[in-house]
Design a protein around this motif. Structure first.
Motif, mmCIF file in Angstrom:
data_model
loop_
_atom_site.group_PDB
_atom_site.id
_atom_site.type_symbol
_atom_site.label_atom_id
_atom_site.label_comp_id
_atom_site.label_asym_id
_atom_site.label_seq_id
_atom_site.Cartn_x
_atom_site.Cartn_y
_atom_site.Cartn_z
ATOM 1 N N THR A 235 0.817 -1.214 0.000
ATOM 2 C CA THR A 235 0.000 0.000 0.000
ATOM 3 C C THR A 235 0.848 1.260 0.000
ATOM 4 O OG1 THR A 235 -0.095 0.037 2.421
ATOM 5 C CG2 THR A 235 -1.799 -1.208 1.278
ATOM 6 N N HIS A 236 2.188 1.078 0.117
ATOM 7 C CA HIS A 236 3.134 2.209 0.171
ATOM 8 C C HIS A 236 2.850 3.130 1.351
ATOM 9 C CE1 HIS A 236 4.133 0.741 -3.793
ATOM 10 N NE2 HIS A 236 2.937 1.041 -4.254
ATOM 11 N N LYS A 237 2.307 2.592 2.414
ATOM 12 C CA LYS A 237 1.966 3.351 3.601
ATOM 13 C C LYS A 237 3.100 3.270 4.623
ATOM 14 C CE LYS A 237 -0.740 5.457 6.635
ATOM 15 N NZ LYS A 237 -1.109 6.873 6.497
ATOM 16 N N VAL A 238 3.462 4.423 5.224
ATOM 17 C CA VAL A 238 4.456 4.473 6.284
ATOM 18 C C VAL A 238 3.717 4.565 7.619
ATOM 19 C CG1 VAL A 238 6.441 5.708 7.234
ATOM 20 C CG2 VAL A 238 6.081 5.642 4.750
ATOM 21 N N PHE A 239 3.931 3.571 8.482
ATOM 22 C CA PHE A 239 3.215 3.519 9.750
ATOM 23 C C PHE A 239 4.013 4.138 10.907
ATOM 24 C CE2 PHE A 239 1.406 -0.005 7.297
ATOM 25 C CZ PHE A 239 0.060 0.311 7.397
ATOM 26 N N LEU A 240 5.339 4.166 10.792
ATOM 27 C CA LEU A 240 6.151 4.665 11.897
ATOM 28 C C LEU A 240 7.451 5.229 11.355
ATOM 29 C CD1 LEU A 240 6.778 3.163 15.358
ATOM 30 C CD2 LEU A 240 8.762 3.484 13.871
ATOM 31 N N GLN A 241 7.875 6.357 11.911
ATOM 32 C CA GLN A 241 9.189 6.918 11.644
ATOM 33 C C GLN A 241 9.840 7.246 12.982
ATOM 34 O OE1 GLN A 241 9.008 9.177 7.346
ATOM 35 N NE2 GLN A 241 8.730 10.433 9.153
ATOM 36 N N ASN A 242 11.123 6.895 13.125
ATOM 37 C CA ASN A 242 11.779 7.269 14.373
ATOM 38 C C ASN A 242 12.117 8.766 14.349
ATOM 39 O OD1 ASN A 242 13.918 7.239 12.601
ATOM 40 N ND2 ASN A 242 15.331 6.262 14.031
ATOM 41 N N LYS A 243 12.618 9.259 15.456
ATOM 42 C CA LYS A 243 12.794 10.703 15.603
ATOM 43 C C LYS A 243 13.752 11.290 14.573
ATOM 44 C CE LYS A 243 11.592 10.666 20.512
ATOM 45 N NZ LYS A 243 12.059 10.898 21.902
ATOM 46 N N ALA A 247 12.578 14.084 11.760
ATOM 47 C CA ALA A 247 13.183 15.402 11.596
ATOM 48 C C ALA A 247 13.607 15.643 10.150
ATOM 49 C CB ALA A 247 14.388 15.537 12.528
ATOM 50 N N LEU A 248 14.023 14.584 9.466
ATOM 51 C CA LEU A 248 14.445 14.718 8.067
ATOM 52 C C LEU A 248 13.256 14.864 7.130
ATOM 53 C CD1 LEU A 248 16.743 14.560 5.917
ATOM 54 C CD2 LEU A 248 16.337 12.074 5.890
ATOM 55 N N LEU A 249 12.185 14.112 7.364
ATOM 56 C CA LEU A 249 11.016 14.104 6.482
ATOM 57 C C LEU A 249 9.762 14.208 7.340
ATOM 58 C CD1 LEU A 249 10.296 13.810 3.445
ATOM 59 C CD2 LEU A 249 9.989 11.364 3.858
ATOM 60 N N ARG A 250 9.323 15.465 7.590
ATOM 61 C CA ARG A 250 8.232 15.687 8.536
ATOM 62 C C ARG A 250 6.893 15.145 8.024
ATOM 63 N NH1 ARG A 250 9.559 18.806 12.703
ATOM 64 N NH2 ARG A 250 11.518 20.003 12.604
ATOM 65 N N CYS A 257 5.835 5.628 0.740
ATOM 66 C CA CYS A 257 7.169 5.286 1.210
ATOM 67 C C CYS A 257 8.266 5.679 0.225
ATOM 68 C CB CYS A 257 7.241 3.791 1.530
ATOM 69 S SG CYS A 257 6.829 2.716 0.123
ATOM 70 N N TYR A 258 7.972 5.625 -1.085
ATOM 71 C CA TYR A 258 9.012 5.936 -2.062
ATOM 72 C C TYR A 258 9.281 7.440 -2.166
ATOM 73 C CZ TYR A 258 4.665 6.238 -4.772
ATOM 74 O OH TYR A 258 3.401 6.514 -5.188
ATOM 75 N N ALA A 259 8.475 8.290 -1.467
ATOM 76 C CA ALA A 259 8.714 9.735 -1.508
ATOM 77 C C ALA A 259 10.039 10.089 -0.847
ATOM 78 C CB ALA A 259 7.566 10.472 -0.822
ATOM 79 N N LEU A 260 10.529 9.244 0.072
ATOM 80 C CA LEU A 260 11.799 9.505 0.740
ATOM 81 C C LEU A 260 12.944 9.597 -0.255
ATOM 82 C CD1 LEU A 260 13.431 9.750 3.375
ATOM 83 C CD2 LEU A 260 13.572 7.250 3.433
ATOM 84 N N TRP A 261 12.826 8.852 -1.381
ATOM 85 C CA TRP A 261 13.905 8.848 -2.387
ATOM 86 C C TRP A 261 13.628 9.838 -3.507
ATOM 87 C CZ3 TRP A 261 16.560 6.507 0.834
ATOM 88 C CH2 TRP A 261 16.096 5.380 1.537
#
Length: 321
Positions: A235-243, A247-250, A257-261
């Motif tokens: 589903t390309h869904k991000v459920f959790l990001q660590n701190k 901070a890098l991708l608010r 998920c592929y938006a990070l790249w």
């Protein structure tokens, strides 16, 4: 046909011969095919000599139709196809039109006779079928009444237990009376209920344990030094990001998920998807449009119910390397 010339006549010649072949298959099939289906038991009326035509026997009729076709119709058609003059062809056509009309009329009468005879056989079969069905239902009805009289009480108790068990009452047990088949069935039901109750208690404990481990893992991932996230690659869904990753991708939890790249579409090779499918660790390198190279490590991540639909991605900046 006599008015045609050249290729048109050749095409008509082939079409007429093909139609003749089809008609002969139908004519012979009506006689031999239906006879093979079991309609050959019809007898001609008494007093009819062997070989004499009879309207009461369809097979004699079809033999006559086949004879008429072979002797009166087919030779005329073949003669017209090989005509030598227009006058000769037209004379044969007139004779053909008269003979074929008589043949078709006779055929219609024979088909109607065959239909009536078939309907009579079907009616007799249905009458016999209804009689046998009535006898069967009578025997079954008496058997059911006797069975209900002898097993009604244990059956009702078993149905009550099934209803209670189906509505979540795992402590209900069916009373066991006697030692007959219903008693064995009731005892088996109670044993099954006991096993399912134990399995459900074990499953609840496992789900609780997995949930606790998942919560602990979430807390640990939240403070680790690398970039860490939990994704569902389907589903390309991000459920959790660590701190650090937050901070890098608010807006990382709101975007695929592929938006990070820096991608607008999904990755050609998704290591998270491979980790889930093969249920083992996978890794690869990704480069952003800014030229930053990351090392991605993907691990399958189980849900509380034991299913694996998400993956943990540990992302490390290796540009400096």
């Amino acid at each position: 046909y006599p008015a045609l010339q050249g290729g048109a006549r050749d095409g008509a010649h082939r079409a007429i011969l093909g139609n003749m072949e089809d008609f002969e298959k139908i004519l012979y099939g009506l006689r031999d095919g239906n006879k093979a289906l079991g309609l050959k038991g019809f007898k001609p009326p008494p007093g009819i000599e062997e070989g004499v035509f009879s309207y009461a026997d369809p097979w004699w009729q079809y033999n006559r139709h086949i004879k008429d076709y072979n002797e009166r119709i087919k030779p005329l058609i073949l003669h017209i196809l090989d005509f030598t003059s227009q006058e000769e062809a037209m004379g044969s056509l007139k004779l053909y039109n008269k003979n074929v009309h008589d043949l078709v009329t006779d055929l219609d009468r024979t088909v109607a006779l065959l239909s009536r005879l078939t309907e009579k056989k079907i009616k007799r079969f249905k009458d016999t079928e209804f009689i046998l069905l009535g006898l069967f239902l009578g025997v079954v009805g008496v058997s059911v009444l006797l069975a209900l009289y002898s097993i009604r009480r244990p059956l009702v108790a078993l149905l009550r237990g099934t209803y209670a068990f189906g509505h979540g009452d795992m402590d209900y047990r069916v009373p066991v009376r006697g030692s007959d088949e219903m008693a064995v069935l009731s005892q088996g039901f109670n044993s099954m209920a006991e096993l399912i109750k134990k399995d459900m208690e074990t499953m609840k404990a496992q789900v609780k344990e997995i949930s606790a481990s998942r919560n602990f893992l979430n807390d640990a991932l939240g403070n680790i030094g690398f970039y860490v996230r939990v994704v569902n690659p389907r589903t390309h869904k991000v459920f959790l990001q660590n701190k650090p990753l937050q901070a890098l991708l608010r807006q990382g939890l709101e975007r695929p998920c592929y938006a990070l790249w820096g991608r607008e579409t999904e990755c050609d090779l998704c290591v998270s998807n491979k980790a889930i499918e093969e249920n083992r660790y996978h890794s690869k390198e990704e480069e952003t449009p800014e030229g930053i190279v990351y090392e991605v490590h993907a691990f399958p991540f189980a849900e509380p119910d034991g299913t694996v639909t998400n993956a943990i991605e540990v992302i490390r900046d290796i540009t400096a390397r």
